[in-house]
Scaffold this active site. Structure first.
Site, PDB file in Angstrom:
ATOM      1  N   THR A 187      -4.750 -12.305  -3.970  1.00 56.61           N
ATOM      2  CA  THR A 187      -5.205 -11.408  -2.906  1.00 56.61           C
ATOM      3  C   THR A 187      -6.688 -11.129  -3.148  1.00 56.61           C
ATOM      4  OG1 THR A 187      -3.064 -10.399  -2.532  1.00 56.61           O
ATOM      5  CG2 THR A 187      -4.974  -8.983  -2.137  1.00 56.61           C
ATOM      6  N   ARG A 225       7.976  -9.112   5.785  1.00 59.18           N
ATOM      7  CA  ARG A 225       7.642  -8.049   4.817  1.00 59.18           C
ATOM      8  C   ARG A 225       6.163  -7.662   4.976  1.00 59.18           C
ATOM      9  NH1 ARG A 225       3.927  -8.338   0.229  1.00 59.18           N
ATOM     10  NH2 ARG A 225       4.470  -6.663  -1.177  1.00 59.18           N
ATOM     11  N   VAL A 226       5.859  -6.376   4.854  1.00 59.17           N
ATOM     12  CA  VAL A 226       4.504  -5.888   5.093  1.00 59.17           C
ATOM     13  C   VAL A 226       3.810  -5.559   3.767  1.00 59.17           C
ATOM     14  CG1 VAL A 226       3.156  -4.034   6.157  1.00 59.17           C
ATOM     15  CG2 VAL A 226       5.103  -5.019   7.374  1.00 59.17           C
ATOM     16  N   SER A 227       2.597  -6.031   3.634  1.00 61.08           N
ATOM     17  CA  SER A 227       1.824  -5.847   2.400  1.00 61.08           C
ATOM     18  C   SER A 227       1.111  -4.490   2.358  1.00 61.08           C
ATOM     19  CB  SER A 227       0.771  -6.957   2.329  1.00 61.08           C
ATOM     20  OG  SER A 227      -0.169  -6.661   1.340  1.00 61.08           O
ATOM     21  N   ASP A 228       0.809  -4.052   1.146  1.00 59.27           N
ATOM     22  CA  ASP A 228       0.009  -2.824   0.962  1.00 59.27           C
ATOM     23  C   ASP A 228      -1.435  -3.000   1.433  1.00 59.27           C
ATOM     24  OD1 ASP A 228      -0.069  -4.603  -1.521  1.00 59.27           O
ATOM     25  OD2 ASP A 228      -1.848  -3.352  -1.748  1.00 59.27           O
ATOM     26  N   THR A 269      -4.692  -4.612  -5.768  1.00 60.92           N
ATOM     27  CA  THR A 269      -3.983  -5.893  -5.756  1.00 60.92           C
ATOM     28  C   THR A 269      -2.870  -5.861  -6.799  1.00 60.92           C
ATOM     29  OG1 THR A 269      -4.158  -8.272  -6.100  1.00 60.92           O
ATOM     30  CG2 THR A 269      -5.738  -6.913  -7.309  1.00 60.92           C
ATOM     31  N   GLY A 270      -1.792  -6.570  -6.498  1.00 59.01           N
ATOM     32  CA  GLY A 270      -0.640  -6.559  -7.409  1.00 59.01           C
ATOM     33  C   GLY A 270       0.625  -6.447  -6.586  1.00 59.01           C
ATOM     34  N   ILE A 271       1.670  -5.908  -7.157  1.00 62.18           N
ATOM     35  CA  ILE A 271       2.934  -5.765  -6.414  1.00 62.18           C
ATOM     36  C   ILE A 271       2.753  -4.688  -5.335  1.00 62.18           C
ATOM     37  CG2 ILE A 271       5.363  -5.114  -6.583  1.00 62.18           C
ATOM     38  CD1 ILE A 271       5.151  -7.535  -8.193  1.00 62.18           C
ATOM     39  N   GLY A 272       2.783  -5.131  -4.086  1.00 61.12           N
ATOM     40  CA  GLY A 272       2.511  -4.216  -2.974  1.00 61.12           C
ATOM     41  C   GLY A 272       3.431  -3.010  -2.954  1.00 61.12           C
TER      42      GLY A 272
HETATM   43  N1  ASP Z   1      -0.644  -6.679  -3.001  1.00 60.54           N
HETATM   44  C1  ASP Z   1      -0.257  -7.918  -2.362  1.00 60.54           C
HETATM   45  C2  ASP Z   1       1.081  -7.729  -1.689  1.00 60.54           C
HETATM   46  O1  ASP Z   1       1.991  -7.216  -2.312  1.00 60.54           O
HETATM   47  C3  ASP Z   1      -0.172  -9.085  -3.297  1.00 60.54           C
HETATM   48  C4  ASP Z   1      -1.308  -9.233  -4.271  1.00 60.54           C
HETATM   49  O2  ASP Z   1      -2.145  -8.360  -4.398  1.00 60.54           O
HETATM   50  O3  ASP Z   1      -1.364 -10.288  -4.936  1.00 60.54           O
HETATM   51  O4  ASP Z   1       1.246  -8.146  -0.581  1.00 60.54           O
END
Ligand code: ASP
Length: 290
Positions: A164, A192-195, A213-216
């Site tokens: 991301t 599915r909707v991202s953060d 960035t990371g697990i939304g």
């Molecule tokens: N945050 C993003 C999501 O969960 C993924 C990512 O940052 O790599 O959609």
């Protein structure tokens, strides 16, 4: 005011190949240097974050725009969020397909009364803006999807997809902006909707700006970007706000990384994933978080 810029290309598991790290560094350094020069020449924070994210979306190394990951049904659905801290406007597009730069759609919504659009609305907006249809699929991502389809699992349940992209800027006027763009977590449930297209993942005001960035789902559960920005607004220093927020995230077992700036020009980043791919500029040189 001296302009400041920090960008990221995702957070996740450590890069297995050391060569990959230098490729990512070179790519981030080019973008951060070019956009910082533009900021010095007077580009606004909003335009600077949009420009940086546009470059990163066009780089197939990253999971945004060209090179986005595929959802379970094999479709790419991209999301992008933009916040103008001076105006206090958040705009975003959710799950768009067939455009080259989702962040340009988010920018087009900045002064609109309707500032967050889903799939259908974004499709019509792209038409209105006469953006040509574009297929962001790369062979690499398609092959990854085929593998996932065969094994029936996402890379590893709970593992963070790298790539991301995001940018946070402070311009000569002292205005802040944050922009974030993503293809999502990868092989997730369709729709599915991202953060990244929500204030939890991308937020700014007159005092601070943050891109996550990371697990939304973890970022949303923590309200991460808003939490950090509000803490700075209420008087914590940027480093205190980052430290406190990431300590809470660690206790809660959330996996993500952040980049941030405050209105005084302090640059910050933090993570509780093994790696965060971030680059920032000081007066003369480029610094990295990895
Ligand atoms: N945050 C993003 C999501 O969960 C993924 C990512 O940052 O790599 O959609």
């Amino acid at each position: 005011m001296e302009p400041k810029l920090i960008i990221h290309g995702g957070a996740g598991l450590a890069l297995s190949d050391p060569q990959q790290a230098s490729i990512v560094r070179a790519s981030l350094a080019k973008v951060v240097t070019e956009v910082r020069t533009a900021l010095e020449k007077g580009l606004s924070a909003v335009e600077a974050t949009v420009l940086a994210v546009t470059y990163l979306e066009d780089d197939p190394l990253f999971n945004a725009g060209t090179g986005s990951v595929l959802q379970q049904d094999g479709q790419i659905r991209m999301s992008a969020g933009l916040m103008d801290g001076a105006q206090g406007h958040f705009s975003a597009v959710i799950n768009v397909s067939a455009v080259q730069n989702p962040i340009l759609l988010a920018r087009a919504l900045q002064d609109s009364p309707d500032r967050v659009l889903s799939e259908t609305g974004s499709h019509y907006l792209a038409r209105e803006l006469a953006l040509p249809p574009y297929d962001p699929t790369t062979l690499k991502r398609l092959q990854e999807w085929v593998e996932q389809k065969q094994t029936g699992i996402a890379k590893a349940a709970g593992a963070v997809t790298m790539g991301t992209v995001g940018a946070v800027a402070l311009d000569r006027q002292g205005h802040l902006s944050a922009a974030t763009s993503t293809g999502g977590r990868g092989f997730e449930r369709n729709g599915r909707v991202s953060d990244s297209a929500q204030p939890a993942g991308n937020y700014a005001n007159r005092y601070a700006a943050v891109s996550c960035t990371g697990i939304g789902e973890d970022i949303i559960d923590e309200g991460a970007a808003v939490r950090i920005v509000v803490r700075v607004t209420d008087g914590l220093s940027l480093s205190e706000a980052l430290e406190k927020t990431m300590a809470e995230a660690r206790v809660a077992g959330r996996d993500y990384g952040v980049i941030a700036l405050d209105s005084q020009g302090s640059v910050g980043w933090d993570k509780n994933t093994p790696i965060l791919l971030a680059a920032y500029t000081s007066d003369t040189e480029v610094g990295f978080s990895f």
